[in-house]
Design a protein around this motif. Sequence first.
Motif, PDB file in Angstrom:
ATOM      1  N   LYS A 193      37.526  13.644  31.871  1.00 26.02           N
ATOM      2  CA  LYS A 193      37.188  14.504  30.510  1.00 26.02           C
ATOM      3  C   LYS A 193      35.839  14.687  30.318  1.00 26.02           C
ATOM      4  O   LYS A 193      35.499  15.844  30.221  1.00 26.02           O
ATOM      5  CB  LYS A 193      37.870  13.810  29.357  1.00 26.02           C
ATOM      6  N   CYS A 196      34.659  18.058  32.120  1.00 17.88           N
ATOM      7  CA  CYS A 196      35.365  19.048  31.813  1.00 17.88           C
ATOM      8  C   CYS A 196      34.418  20.061  30.881  1.00 17.88           C
ATOM      9  O   CYS A 196      34.058  19.555  29.950  1.00 17.88           O
ATOM     10  CB  CYS A 196      36.720  18.985  31.253  1.00 17.88           C
ATOM     11  N   SER A 199      38.632  25.836  30.390  1.00 17.84           N
ATOM     12  CA  SER A 199      39.975  25.810  30.233  1.00 17.84           C
ATOM     13  C   SER A 199      40.742  26.905  30.834  1.00 17.84           C
ATOM     14  O   SER A 199      40.242  27.886  30.625  1.00 17.84           O
ATOM     15  CB  SER A 199      40.314  25.558  28.544  1.00 17.84           C
ATOM     16  N   LYS A 201      44.642  28.523  30.996  1.00 16.89           N
ATOM     17  CA  LYS A 201      46.151  28.293  30.128  1.00 16.89           C
ATOM     18  C   LYS A 201      47.346  28.899  31.129  1.00 16.89           C
ATOM     19  O   LYS A 201      47.170  30.213  31.845  1.00 16.89           O
ATOM     20  CB  LYS A 201      46.092  29.148  28.753  1.00 16.89           C
ATOM     21  N   ILE A 207      47.433  23.884  28.524  1.00 15.45           N
ATOM     22  CA  ILE A 207      46.047  23.962  28.730  1.00 15.45           C
ATOM     23  C   ILE A 207      45.822  22.828  29.856  1.00 15.45           C
ATOM     24  O   ILE A 207      46.116  21.691  29.832  1.00 15.45           O
ATOM     25  CB  ILE A 207      45.286  23.681  27.686  1.00 15.45           C
ATOM     26  N   GLU A 209      42.393  21.573  31.752  1.00  9.76           N
ATOM     27  CA  GLU A 209      40.864  21.403  31.496  1.00  9.76           C
ATOM     28  C   GLU A 209      40.341  21.168  33.051  1.00  9.76           C
ATOM     29  O   GLU A 209      40.860  20.535  33.880  1.00  9.76           O
ATOM     30  CB  GLU A 209      40.414  20.498  30.686  1.00  9.76           C
TER      31      GLU A 209
END
Length: 396
Positions: A193, A196, A199, A201, A207, A209
């Motif tokens: 994370k 990241c 994003s 979709k 989602i 990332e």
Amino acid sequence: MMKNVSKIFSGNTSNHIFLLNSNQELFGCGRNQYSQLGLGESRKEETKIQKLTQIQNIPKGKIIDIQCGNFHSIILIENQNLKRKLYSCGDYQSNGLGKEDENTYEFTEIKLPLIEKDDYIIDFSVGSFHTLILTSNSKLIGFGNNYYGQLGIGDIRMQEIPTQIELPKLRFNEDISNYHISCEDLIKLFRRKEFCDISFKTKNGEIIEAHKLILKYRLNQNQNENQNEIEKLQEIISKKSIKESNQIFEMIYSNNSKINPKLYSEIKEIINSNEKIEETMKRIYLNENEKDFIIERKEKQYKFPKLILIMRSELYRGMFLSVTEDNSNKVTDYSELSNKSFQIFEYWIYSNQIKDEIQITKEIINELEIGIDYFQLNQTNPNLFDLLINKFNNQN
């Protein structure tokens, strides 16, 4: 019988060995009192195999690693779908199959219900009578003899069935991972994370990332076009399921088309060709917004992206993935490198290449050889030292 030996496997306390050739044929010899060679039930009474003998009935797939305990052997095999499984043979108390009083005469799959679908085996280690397994989700699993508490589960009971070992709180989820950057390590690393910043979709609204820096590194980014490759990737992801989308990112991160050849053929036009990599890395090299780590040298600061340093250097890989807290964002001081040597190092960190116009001398080679050891660059491919030697020979 043995031609083109590619690997030899043994152990510190074992009395048996395995040899693997380039055709993925496995041979073994040595102690077989507990069927630790995996020769099958017909040969379980043979306690000593004095000549190299081919091991039959090996599960299908690529043999990644074999390790030998005192009374058991563990083999890691990757199948055609890139799924990794462990197989064991030998002493029932050591092989993790949970079969009481029954040795395993040939390699048999170890059932690991503790590993979920999104998890996979990164590494394993075999002791005299026990085994430890590390997964991509930082699960540590152990089984076998625990008389001295070597499994770390809080007691000294035998564990015939794989058991999860409780880990102390780590700085990051993957801190205990293998620091060699394999395909699996890259995928795991780029899902973190803290790296990241973009994003995507999917068609069902999920989602995903991702990491703009790595996408720029992997994709053919042409800033002069009306639509860049990241936007093209978003269009493709918007029509895919979450499973297909994850596979696409895995292919991009690892540069491995085998993960899903059909999907790869669909996105390969936006994947960097070899000719474009240097150009892409130059943009990262020049973009201050992509840099988040400082190296100080002779009172001058040089900024580098952490992810690029992690990919290139064992030193920084260990630093950024360390289990100890370190809030420092800089390392000092590399003044022992001359300006030209540091320039070579800096450019190579980004491009994995040496500039054509750079003239290589013996002094530069000797200087950077020390730097290569210090920065622990010896695991990279191609190796910086090999590039220096080849360029020096070509220039002279």
